[in-house]
Enzyme design. Sequence first.
Site, PDB file in Angstrom:
ATOM      1  N   ASP A 131       9.331  -2.869   2.854  1.00 26.31           N
ATOM      2  CA  ASP A 131       8.573  -2.920   4.099  1.00 26.31           C
ATOM      3  C   ASP A 131       9.303  -3.784   5.121  1.00 26.31           C
ATOM      4  O   ASP A 131       9.379  -4.999   4.972  1.00 26.31           O
ATOM      5  CB  ASP A 131       7.177  -3.499   3.801  1.00 26.31           C
ATOM      6  CG  ASP A 131       6.226  -3.373   4.982  1.00 26.31           C
ATOM      7  OD1 ASP A 131       6.670  -2.941   6.064  1.00 26.31           O
ATOM      8  OD2 ASP A 131       5.039  -3.715   4.826  1.00 26.31           O
ATOM      9  N   HIS A 181       8.130  -4.135   8.013  1.00 25.53           N
ATOM     10  CA  HIS A 181       6.962  -4.833   8.574  1.00 25.53           C
ATOM     11  C   HIS A 181       7.030  -4.981  10.090  1.00 25.53           C
ATOM     12  O   HIS A 181       6.367  -5.850  10.678  1.00 25.53           O
ATOM     13  CB  HIS A 181       6.826  -6.213   7.927  1.00 25.53           C
ATOM     14  CG  HIS A 181       5.412  -6.672   7.745  1.00 25.53           C
ATOM     15  ND1 HIS A 181       4.848  -7.685   8.503  1.00 25.53           N
ATOM     16  CD2 HIS A 181       4.439  -6.263   6.904  1.00 25.53           C
ATOM     17  CE1 HIS A 181       3.591  -7.889   8.130  1.00 25.53           C
ATOM     18  NE2 HIS A 181       3.321  -7.031   7.151  1.00 25.53           N
ATOM     19  N   GLU A 211       9.466   1.240   4.934  1.00 26.15           N
ATOM     20  CA  GLU A 211       8.242   1.238   5.739  1.00 26.15           C
ATOM     21  C   GLU A 211       8.453   0.506   7.065  1.00 26.15           C
ATOM     22  O   GLU A 211       9.076  -0.562   7.096  1.00 26.15           O
ATOM     23  CB  GLU A 211       7.128   0.554   4.948  1.00 26.15           C
ATOM     24  CG  GLU A 211       5.788   0.516   5.657  1.00 26.15           C
ATOM     25  CD  GLU A 211       4.673   0.013   4.755  1.00 26.15           C
ATOM     26  OE1 GLU A 211       3.686  -0.522   5.306  1.00 26.15           O
ATOM     27  OE2 GLU A 211       4.772   0.157   3.526  1.00 26.15           O
ATOM     28  N   GLU A 248       0.466   2.389   9.821  1.00 25.96           N
ATOM     29  CA  GLU A 248      -0.658   1.462   9.715  1.00 25.96           C
ATOM     30  C   GLU A 248      -1.103   0.946  11.077  1.00 25.96           C
ATOM     31  O   GLU A 248      -2.237   0.496  11.226  1.00 25.96           O
ATOM     32  CB  GLU A 248      -0.298   0.290   8.804  1.00 25.96           C
ATOM     33  CG  GLU A 248       0.757  -0.654   9.365  1.00 25.96           C
ATOM     34  CD  GLU A 248       1.347  -1.558   8.306  1.00 25.96           C
ATOM     35  OE1 GLU A 248       1.033  -2.760   8.327  1.00 25.96           O
ATOM     36  OE2 GLU A 248       2.114  -1.056   7.457  1.00 25.96           O
ATOM     37  N   HIS A 306      -2.616   3.293   3.765  1.00 26.98           N
ATOM     38  CA  HIS A 306      -2.420   1.848   3.880  1.00 26.98           C
ATOM     39  C   HIS A 306      -3.703   1.131   3.487  1.00 26.98           C
ATOM     40  O   HIS A 306      -4.776   1.460   3.985  1.00 26.98           O
ATOM     41  CB  HIS A 306      -2.054   1.521   5.334  1.00 26.98           C
ATOM     42  CG  HIS A 306      -1.802   0.081   5.617  1.00 26.98           C
ATOM     43  ND1 HIS A 306      -2.742  -0.742   6.193  1.00 26.98           N
ATOM     44  CD2 HIS A 306      -0.707  -0.687   5.415  1.00 26.98           C
ATOM     45  CE1 HIS A 306      -2.231  -1.944   6.347  1.00 26.98           C
ATOM     46  NE2 HIS A 306      -0.999  -1.945   5.889  1.00 26.98           N
TER      47      HIS A 306
END
Length: 382
Positions: free
Chosen positions: A183, A185, A209, A235, A285
């Site tokens: 991720d 992020h 991700e 997300e 998610h």
Amino acid sequence: MKITRLTTYLAPPRWLFLRIDTDAGIVGWGEPIVEGRAHTVAAAVDELSDYLIGKDPRHIEDLWNVMYRGGFYRGGPVLMSAIAGIDQALWDIKGKDLNQPVHQLLGGPVRDRIRVYSWIGGDRPADTARAAKEAVARGFTAVKMNATEELQYVDTYDKVEQVLENVQAIRDAVGPHVGIGLDFHGRVHKPMAKVLMRELAPFKLMFIEEPVLSDHLEALPELAAISPAPIALGERLYTRYDFKRVLQMGGVDIIQPDPSHAGGITETRKIAAMAEAYDVALALHCPLGPIALAANLQLDAVCHNAFIQEQSLGIHYNAGNDLLDYVTDRNVFAYKDGFVAIPNGAGLGISVNEAYVAERAAVGHRWRNPIWRHADGSVAEW
């Protein structure tokens, strides 16, 4: 049947639960939350209650449209998360009224269990090889971790090397066949994403991700051409209209809508169907609480393109309370061999421990994500 009351509970460690009461005595539960903005979402739920009190909770599609279209301004994380939790609770009521799990009301299940992954590491990834080995010992066949600490737009290669060392340590610890989700992020800007994705190619990642923030969707086709790893994101997208642009642009292999952010079960089901038309996979998610996970699993049961489910058991955010603390039956999420079973109870399929929710809500929380800064003093993406 009429809705009589909506009540929100600030539940530690960082969640918001919603209870909807009806004059028939049937209660529905949802989880409307923006992590770090729980009080704001609770206020939005309270405002939306003006549209709901006295209405039939079984008219879910109409109530959803009233909440979304009834106000001149729409979309965004706060409003869509408030709608999401309400929508989950309405489906819970409808299922309980008919004594059926929600997935039966959505056409019936295409699967009875789904693969799950375990979070390892933390905000600043550390000790990941040991954590990955422990997760595999518990039966998980896939793990996910944050890839990096903060990164400048263009940063030094020692930070790239640290990412590579972490991933190599996990591969050495668990072997070549355990899935690794990495991720980014939203911490990584495009210049460094290009570097990292090229260097990570040999590790055969399950997915990368949020290689860049969803604000920068135009970068995705360029990044997809660099790396063989599937790209996942979503997300921080909240409606089918947000995902329409993602799917039309291309470059994304896995979408990750959050049914506690993206308008609930009603909207997320539509988003998943759109993705299926583009041959894009679904990995919902859910680093959240038990009500959110139950809603996710009802969707996983009916969405053919769902392949893996995020869940928060033992995640680094869960200080003080964890996923199973708020349900009366701690076996309702049956983890086995890297999968979790789809709950088959009425509604969302779980029974909330209402007394414990009230007890912990009296404590409440004001969870905020950390504020990071670069070496030059400027604010960094977390």
